[in-house]
Design a protein around this motif. Structure first.
Motif, mmCIF file in Angstrom:
data_model
loop_
_atom_site.group_PDB
_atom_site.id
_atom_site.type_symbol
_atom_site.label_atom_id
_atom_site.label_comp_id
_atom_site.label_asym_id
_atom_site.label_seq_id
_atom_site.Cartn_x
_atom_site.Cartn_y
_atom_site.Cartn_z
ATOM 1 N N LEU A 297 0.836 -1.196 0.000
ATOM 2 C CA LEU A 297 0.000 0.000 0.000
ATOM 3 C C LEU A 297 0.874 1.250 0.000
ATOM 4 O O LEU A 297 1.921 1.290 0.652
ATOM 5 N N ASP A 298 0.431 2.275 -0.741
ATOM 6 C CA ASP A 298 1.160 3.534 -0.816
ATOM 7 C C ASP A 298 0.412 4.579 -0.001
ATOM 8 O O ASP A 298 -0.418 5.329 -0.512
ATOM 9 N N LEU A 299 0.667 4.602 1.316
ATOM 10 C CA LEU A 299 -0.005 5.528 2.227
ATOM 11 C C LEU A 299 1.056 6.230 3.054
ATOM 12 O O LEU A 299 1.481 5.743 4.097
ATOM 13 N N PRO A 300 1.548 7.389 2.582
ATOM 14 C CA PRO A 300 2.636 8.077 3.285
ATOM 15 C C PRO A 300 2.239 8.492 4.693
ATOM 16 O O PRO A 300 1.086 8.844 4.958
ATOM 17 N N GLU A 301 3.200 8.424 5.614
ATOM 18 C CA GLU A 301 2.961 8.786 7.009
ATOM 19 C C GLU A 301 3.516 10.179 7.288
ATOM 20 O O GLU A 301 4.627 10.509 6.876
ATOM 21 N N ARG A 302 2.725 10.970 7.990
ATOM 22 C CA ARG A 302 3.165 12.315 8.355
ATOM 23 C C ARG A 302 3.773 12.323 9.750
ATOM 24 O O ARG A 302 3.440 11.507 10.583
ATOM 25 N N LYS A 303 4.651 13.285 9.975
ATOM 26 C CA LYS A 303 5.308 13.424 11.273
ATOM 27 C C LYS A 303 5.205 14.871 11.727
ATOM 28 O O LYS A 303 5.470 15.800 10.956
ATOM 29 N N ILE A 304 4.812 15.071 12.989
ATOM 30 C CA ILE A 304 4.708 16.405 13.568
ATOM 31 C C ILE A 304 6.058 16.811 14.149
ATOM 32 O O ILE A 304 6.656 16.068 14.927
ATOM 33 N N ILE A 305 6.531 17.991 13.754
ATOM 34 C CA ILE A 305 7.768 18.538 14.295
ATOM 35 C C ILE A 305 7.393 19.679 15.243
ATOM 36 O O ILE A 305 6.762 20.666 14.832
ATOM 37 N N LEU A 306 7.751 19.538 16.518
ATOM 38 C CA LEU A 306 7.474 20.577 17.502
ATOM 39 C C LEU A 306 8.622 21.578 17.551
ATOM 40 O O LEU A 306 9.785 21.217 17.370
#
Length: 780
Positions: A463-472
Motif C-alpha cells: 500500500l502507498d499511504l505516506p505517514e506524516r510526522k509532527i515537528i514541535l
C-alpha cells in the motif's frame, strides 16, 4: 503443545494424493451436520486451549477422503457465502464467535444479579457486540479478588448455542482480574475569582455535553489551566451539571503537555512503580560468560536521527562458500533484554502491564525504565553490550538457506541515522560513514538488493499511504508537519528485521516450543465482496467470493497507479484488511504473505518480543533466564490478549494526541480555506483530511447544501437524491475551517467544492449495486 502442528509446511496440501477415492467411504455430511459439528466442537473447546477447526479437522471427523474433499471445500465456501459460517485464522466458526480467551470489561448486572461483560475489542462488522455472563465459582479461594462492575478481566468464554436473541451469547469464568479501570471525565479547570470554576471536557464525546460547574471547595488542589479528573455530581434540567475535582493530573499550559490528555484518557501507566525503578537501578552490565564473542564483527545501528535507544544492529558480508555463489551472510543482533528483565520480577510485571512503549510527538512513555532501555540495552558505539543474534545465510536471489541463533557479546562499530546511511551509499559520505562505506555499508545494500528480489517474488501487500510526522518547535507547539522520505535505508532495515522475525518463528516451531505469533488475518468475505462492488463502480473486475492473496491486491493497486483513483483505491484496500494481533495459534501473516511470523527484533519496546527471546533461550538452552517451563499455552494466550489490547490502546492515544496538536495549530486559522480529500463518507456526513497537515475534520450532511444526500455504502459516497451528484471517498475538495476545538481534537469544515456528477453505471454495475443494497438491508 506442538505449535507447529497447526501450521502447514510450505508445499503441503490438504489432500493426500496417496489415498485414492474410497468407494466405500461414507457419504458427504449435510450442511446441517457441518454446522452442528462446528458449534459442538467450539462449545467443547470452552474449557480447553485455543484449537483449530479447519477443513482438515472437519474431513477427519466425517471420514472424508480423496476427491470428496473437493466437494467439502465447495460446501464450506457456499456456507461462508451465505453467512452461515465464517473463516477466520484458517479456522471455521459460526459468525461473530469470540476466541477462547477474551479481554473484557464488566459493565453491569442482569436481573438475576449475575455480572455481564463485553469484549474490549470488537469488529462492528461482525454485528452487535456480544454480552458475556460471568460465572462465579461456588468456592472462592481465600483472599482471591472478587470481580465487580467496572473491572477489566481476562475471561475464558464458552459459547451458548441455545441463547435467545438479546440474551448473553456466552458464559465465562474469570482467568485473571486486572486492575480496576477508572471511569473518569477529563477536563481543563478554569478557575473563578471567588472560588470554584468550570470544567471544559477534553474528549469529543463529553465535549458535546458542554461545560461542568465546580462549586467553591470542589476544586481540590486544581489551579487554572490544569488537566483534572472530575466526578459528575448531578445533572439537572436547569444550569450546568455539577462536578467536583477528583484528581489533579498536571498543568496544560503548553501544547507540549497535550499528550497528558491521551495518557490519562486511556489510562496508560506513565509513572514507574518504586520497586521497578529500584530493580532497574540495581541492574549491572552483563558479563561475557557463556556468550560468544562477536565484538570484532562491525555491526552498526541504523535508526531515526532522534532515536534515544538502539536495540538492533546489522551486518552483511559476501558468503565465501563456493556452494553459494553471490550469496551473503547476514547478522542481526538484538539487545538482550531478557538478561535484565527476569520472569515475574518487578520490571517484568510492569512491562506486561504496559505492553509496549507509546510514542507521542513530545514524549515517549517507555515499556522499560531508562536505565534499561537507554543505557544497559542500548547498543551504543564502542561499548560492550549483550545481545541475542541470528546469523542467516541467503542465496543470491535473496531466499534464506539456513540460520542459527547465538547469545553474544557485541560492540557496535557506529550509530547511523537512516539519512546518514542513505547519503553514504549515494556518494555523499560524512566523517563517520566514509571509512565504513566499503567494508560495512556497501555490503548491507548489496544484501538488501538480494532480499528485495525475494520480497518482490513473495508479493507482500504494498500500500502507498505516506505517514506524516509532527515537528514541535522549542515552545512545544507545532512547527511543521512533514512527510519524511521513504529511503532504501528504511527498507533495508525492514527487510533484515522481517527475515530475523521469520527465522525466530521457524526455530521455535522446529523445537515444538510454544510462543506468541504476530498474525494478520485475511480479509473477511463480506469485506472482499464490498471491495468487488466498489471496484466494479470504477471499471475494475474482481470476482465476488474469490479468495484474494496479497499479490492480487497489489495487481489492483498497480492498475490505478498514477491515476485519479490511486488514493481512493489505496484507502479502500486498506479498509478491507483485518487488523494484526498477537496470538498463540498461528494463522499466518496475510499482509506480509508469510506462513509463520513472530516479533523478535524490539524487546525494549514490545513485550511480545521479550516472550519470543525467552522462548528461544529456553528452546536452544542458551541460559537459565528463558521462558519459565511452567508457562503453558493458556497463560501465554492471556498474555497475547493483554498485549494486543495494549497495542490498540497505544494506537488510539497516539492518534488522538496528533489530532489535538493539529487542531491547536489550526485554531487561529478560522475562516481560512484548505485543500483536502474526502477520507470518509457516512450517513452523518463527510470526513475530510487536509493535504498539507493531514488534519482530519468533519462536515455534517446537513451542511452539504439544499439536496438530501443519502449514503451509498458500496460507492463510499453521499449521493444527492434530487440532483444525483455525489461526494465520494478520495475526492479532492476545497474546504473552509469554521470551528476548531483543540482540547477535543475536533475540526469542523464547510465544503466549498461542488459535488461531482455521478458516473453512469453500466448495466452490470447497477445490478451489482442493487444487489449490494439488498445485502445491506438484509444484514440490518
Amino acid at each position: 503443545m506442538n505449535k507447529a502442528a497447526g501450521t502447514r509446511r510450505s508445499g503441503q496440501d490438504d489432500s493426500d494424493p496417496a489415498q485414492a477415492p474410497d468407494q466405500g467411504a461414507p457419504a458427504l455430511p449435510s450442511r446441517d451436520d457441518i454446522l452442528a459439528f462446528i458449534a459442538r466442537e467450539r462449545e467443547a473447546l470452552g474449557e480447553k486451549a485455543p484449537a483449530k477447526i479447519g477443513k482438515r479437522e472437519i474431513a477427519r471427523a466425517f471420514g472424508i477422503k480423496g476427491a470428496d474433499r473437493i466437494a467439502l471445500k465447495r460446501m464450506l465456501k457456499e456456507l461462508e457465502a451465505e453467512g452461515s459460517v465464517e473463516r477466520r485464522r484458517k479456522t471455521w466458526h459460526k459468525p461473530g464467535l469470540l476466541p477462547a480467551i477474551v479481554l473484557a470489561d464488566i459493565f453491569s448486572r442482569d436481573r438475576d444479579g449475575d455480572l455481564l461483560a463485553a469484549p474490549v475489542e470488537w469488529d462492528a462488522t461482525q454485528g452487535p457486540i456480544p454480552k458475556i455472563v460471568v460465572s462465579m465459582p461456588r468456592r472462592q479461594r481465600p483472599g482471591a479478588p472478587t470481580p465487580g462492575v467496572g473491572d477489566r478481566a481476562l475471561l475464558r468464554v464458552e459459547f451458548l448455542p441455545d441463547a435467545k436473541a438479546g440474551e448473553p451469547a456466552y458464559s465465562s469464568r474469570v482467568v485473571k482480574l486486572l486492575p480496576r479501570a477508572k471511569t473518569q471525565v477529563l477536563g481543563i479547570f478554569r478557575a473563578h475569582p471567588d472560588g470554584g470554576g468550570r470544567i471544559q471536557p477534553v474528549d469529543k464525546k463529553n465535549a458535546n455535553r458542554g461545560e461542568l460547574e465546580v462549586a467553591p471547595g470542589g476544586e481540590g488542589e486544581a489551579r487554572d489551566g490544569d488537566l483534572v479528573a472530575v466526578e459528575i455530581l448531578r445533572s439537572g434540567r436547569f444550569g450546568l451539571p455539577a462536578a467536583r475535582v477528583r484528581e489533579r493530573l498536571g498543568a496544560i499550559d503548553s501544547e507540549k503537555a497535550v499528550s497528558l490528555i491521551a495518557i490519562h484518557t486511556h489510562q496508560i501507566p506513565n509513572v514507574f512503580r518504586p520497586e521497578t525503578i529500584a530493580e532497574a537501578e540495581r541492574a549491572r552490565p552483563a558479563a561475557i560468560d557463556r556468550r560468544e564473542d562477536w565484538r570484532s564483527v562491525p555491526l552498526v545501528t541504523i535508526d531515526p536521527a532522534d532515536a534515544k535507544d538502539h536495540d538492533d544492529a546489522v551486518h552483511a558480508e559476501n558468503d565465501p562458500d563456493p556452494a553459494n555463489p553471490g550469496g551473503f551472510i547476514l547478522r542481526v543482533a538484538i539487545a538482550d533484554v531478557a538478561a535484565y528483565v527476569t520472569p515475574g520480577a518487578a520490571l517484568d510485571r510492569e512491562a506486561l502491564d504496559r505492553g509496549n512503549s507509546v510514542y507521542f510527538p513530545d514524549r515517549v512513555v517507555p515499556m522499560l525504565p531508562e536505565r534499561i532501555s537507554n543505557d544497559l540495552c542500548s547498543l551504543r558505539p564502542n561499548e560492550d553490550r549483550p545481545a541475542l543474534a541470528v546469523r542467516m545465510v541467503i542465496a543470491a536471489d535473496g531466499h534464506k538457506l539456513r540460520h542459527s541463533f547465538h547469545r553474544i557479546m557485541m560492540r557496535s562499530a557506529a550509530k547511523l541515522s537512516y539519512a546518514q546511511a542513505q547519503a553514504a551509499i549515494d556518494n555523499m559520505p560524512d566523517a563517520t560513514t566514509a571509512p565504513l562505506l566499503a567494508p560495512v555499508i556497501a555490503p548491507l545494500y548489496d544484501a538488501y538488493r538480494a532480499l528485495k528480489m525475494a520480497r518482490d517474488k513473495r508479493g507482500p501487500l504494498d500500500l502507498d499511504l505516506p505517514e506524516r510526522k509532527i515537528i514541535l518547535n522549542e515552545q512545544g507547539t507545532v512547527g511543521s508537519v512533514v512527510t519524511p522520505p521513504r529511503l532504501d535505508a528504511h527498507r533495508l532495515i525492514e527487510e533484515f528485521m522481517i527475515l530475523a522475525n521469520v527465522a525466530a518463528a521457524e526455530t521455535l516451531e522446529a523445537h515444538d516450543q510454544h510462543f506468541i505469533y504476530r498474525a494478520h488475518d485475511e480479509p473477511s468475505l463480506e469485506k472482499l465482496n464490498n471491495l468487488a462492488e466498489f471496484l466494479a463502480s470504477i471499471g475494475i473486475k474482481l470476482a465476488k467470493g474469490e479468495v484474494m492473496r496479497a499479490a492480487q491486491f497489489n495487481g489492483v493497486l498497480a492498475r490505478v497507479k498514477d491515476t485519479d483513483n490511486e488514493h481512493l483505491v489505496n484507502e479502500v484496500v486498506l479498509r478491507t484488511q483485518a487488523q494484526a494481533e498477537y496470538v498463540v495459534q498461528n494463522y499466518g501473516h496475510f499482509g506480509l504473505n508469510l506462513r509463520r511470523y513472530a516479533h523478535f527484533t524490539s524487546p525494549i519496546r514490545r513485550y511480545a518480543d521479550l516472550i519470543v527471546h525467552r522462548a528461544l533461550i529456553l528452546a536452544l538452552r542458551l541460559g537459565s533466564d528463558g521462558l519459565p517451563a511452567a508457562m503453558g499455552v493458556e497463560e501465554m494466550a492471556e498474555v497475547a490478549a493483554r498485549i494486543s489490547a495494549a497495542e490498540r490502546r497505544a494506537m488510539a492515544a497516539e492518534r488522538e494526541t496528533v489530532e489535538r496538536l493539529i487542531a491547536a495549530h489550526l485554531a487561529d486559522k478560522i475562516g481560512a480555506s484548505f485543500e483536502g480529500r474526502i477520507s470518509g463518507a457516512t450517513r452523518a456526513g463527510l470526513f475530510i483530511r487536509l493535504s498539507e497537515t493531514g488534519a482530519d475534520g468533519f462536515i455534517p450532511a446537513s451542511m452539504l447544501g439544499d439536496d438530501y444526500f443519502r449514503h451509498d455504502e458500496t460507492l463510499h459516497a453521499l449521493i444527492g437524491s434530487r440532483t444525483g451528484k455525489m461526494h465520494r471517498l478520495g475526492d479532492i475538495v476545497t474546504v473552509k475551517l469554521v470551528e476548531a476545538a483543540p482540547l477535543a481534537g475536533a475540526l469542523r469544515f464547510e465544503l466549498l467544492s461542488e459535488a461531482r456528477p455521478r458516473a453512469k453505471a453500466r448495466p452490470r454495475d447497477e445490478k451489482s449495486n442493487r444487489s449490494a443494497r439488498r445485502s445491506v438491508r438484509s444484514r440490518a
